[in-house]
Design an enzyme around this catalytic site. Structure first.
Site, mmCIF file in Angstrom:
data_model
loop_
_atom_site.group_PDB
_atom_site.id
_atom_site.type_symbol
_atom_site.label_atom_id
_atom_site.label_comp_id
_atom_site.label_asym_id
_atom_site.label_seq_id
_atom_site.Cartn_x
_atom_site.Cartn_y
_atom_site.Cartn_z
ATOM 1 N N ARG A 52 -20.113 50.037 33.186
ATOM 2 C CA ARG A 52 -20.004 48.646 32.724
ATOM 3 C C ARG A 52 -19.155 48.535 31.454
ATOM 4 N NH1 ARG A 52 -21.392 49.057 36.860
ATOM 5 N NH2 ARG A 52 -23.180 48.243 38.007
ATOM 6 N N SER B 16 -27.559 40.273 36.939
ATOM 7 C CA SER B 16 -28.297 41.254 36.131
ATOM 8 C C SER B 16 -27.959 41.047 34.653
ATOM 9 C CB SER B 16 -27.930 42.674 36.546
ATOM 10 O OG SER B 16 -28.284 42.897 37.895
ATOM 11 N N GLU C 207 -25.656 42.480 29.389
ATOM 12 C CA GLU C 207 -24.348 42.518 30.049
ATOM 13 C C GLU C 207 -23.488 41.297 29.722
ATOM 14 O OE1 GLU C 207 -23.625 43.590 34.042
ATOM 15 O OE2 GLU C 207 -25.341 44.954 34.183
#
Length: 343
Positions: A162, A232, A328
């Site tokens: 990520r 998420s 995130e």
């Protein structure tokens, strides 16, 4: 100060009702380049926005939002690979569908990930055992410092879990304009996660994997058109093997996936679920009842509700497991991106 006039509610999947001072729709690559270069040269605050699936707005944005709406997919091939050159504004999931309709496998595990193609390299999107870095050939971007178009090969993008160079060294000076994908003609299915394990490697098709993943995601993840969310919300934390072994002793059943010989990726959703945080609310924001990894807008949440809830979750996980979760989505305030802790 006059009120900012352009609503961004329909441009972010959390459906948070904030606005911006100016909204520009960049429908062509030339328009995207010219607009961003001019804003940068004139030292105006601006935010480049794709699908809005990875942001939390905490205030009215006082600058210009450039909405990337560029389209176009070019295909080529050789004996070993299919090559795709894709405009930044293309919808990611629609691209996955398009490749499968043309009998080009390789993206099926990345089905139903929200957002645009241009946003995909920034956080190296991934799901069900596949990450963008495995299929990426190059990323083209506008270097705002020079006004030049540049292209990075995959190994120059500093892809990690990520993460990428676009969240690091190029965070404030790059606008992605296109992405190249390289899909092997010697396709190998990736069926190591969830319901995919039921498939036989020798007979499963890419379409079957795609359908299965769509079913899993639709079952586990709320539709942002119904309950605003950014998918998420927390990254799965990576810990050392020694830390994981200690956690196993104290929390039997803890879910972890080996990254390499020395590290393990924990399932953040499991941590949040077992900490009893499903349904936790702050204002109009809540931890989703079915999927603990997702924070949702119950209909009237502010961005501050979401960030306050996120910080409560982070604190609870630190207290229970000694693990600090990392959000995130990008947190966007009046003057641009900021840290979650600053909100």
């Amino acid at each position: 100060m006059s009120a900012v006039p352009y609503s961004l509610k329909s441009y972010n999947t959390f459906q948070i009702d904030h606005s911006c001072a100016e909204l520009i729709h960049a429908k062509s690559k030339a328009e995207l380049i010219f607009t961003c270069a001019e804003l940068y040269r004139s030292e105006q605050d601006f935010l480049v926005l794709g699908g809005g699936s990875n942001i939390v707005l905490t205030d009215d944005y006082l600058g210009t939002v450039v909405h990337v709406e560029t389209k176009g997919i070019e295909f080529s091939e050789d004996d070993e690979y299919h090559y795709l050159s894709v405009a930044a504004g293309e919808n990611w999931h629609e691209l996955v569908e398009t490749t499968l309709s043309m009998s080009i496998p390789g993206l099926e595990n990345l089905a139903l990930i929200p957002g645009t193609v241009g946003a995909a390299p920034i956080q190296n999107i991934g799901a069900y055992g596949v990450e963008l870095m495995q299929v990426c050939d190059w990323v083209e971007y506008l270097d705002l410092r020079t006004g030049e178009l540049k292209r990075l090969a995959t190994n120059e993008c500093h892809f990690r879990y990520r993460d990428s160079i676009f969240k690091g060294d190029l965070l404030t000076c790059a606008v992605i304009t296109g992405v190249g994908l390289k899909l092997s003609k010697h396709w190998q299915p990736v069926i190591s996660y969830g319901a995919l394990k039921a498939f036989e490697r020798g007979s499963v098709t890419a379409q079957q994997i795609f359908t299965c993943i769509c079913n899993m995601r639709n079952t586990k993840l709320p539709n942002p058109d119904v309950l605003g969310n950014a998918g998420s919300f927390f990254k799965n934390p990576v810990v050392s093997r020694a830390v994981f072994d200690s956690l196993v002793k104290n929390h039997p059943g803890i879910v972890g996936f080996p990254v390499d010989a020395d590290s393990v990726k924990l399932a953040a959703g499991w941590l949040i679920d077992r900490a009893g945080l499903k349904g936790l609310k702050v204002g109009g924001a809540a931890v989703h009842e079915q999927q603990a990894l997702v924070l949702v807008n119950m209909g009237h949440a502010t961005g501050t509700d979401v960030t306050r809830l996120a910080k409560k979750v982070i604190s609870a996980i630190v207290e229970r497991y000694g693990i600090k979760l990392v959000a995130e989505p990008r947190i966007i305030g009046a003057n641009g991106e900021k840290e979650l802790a600053d909100d």
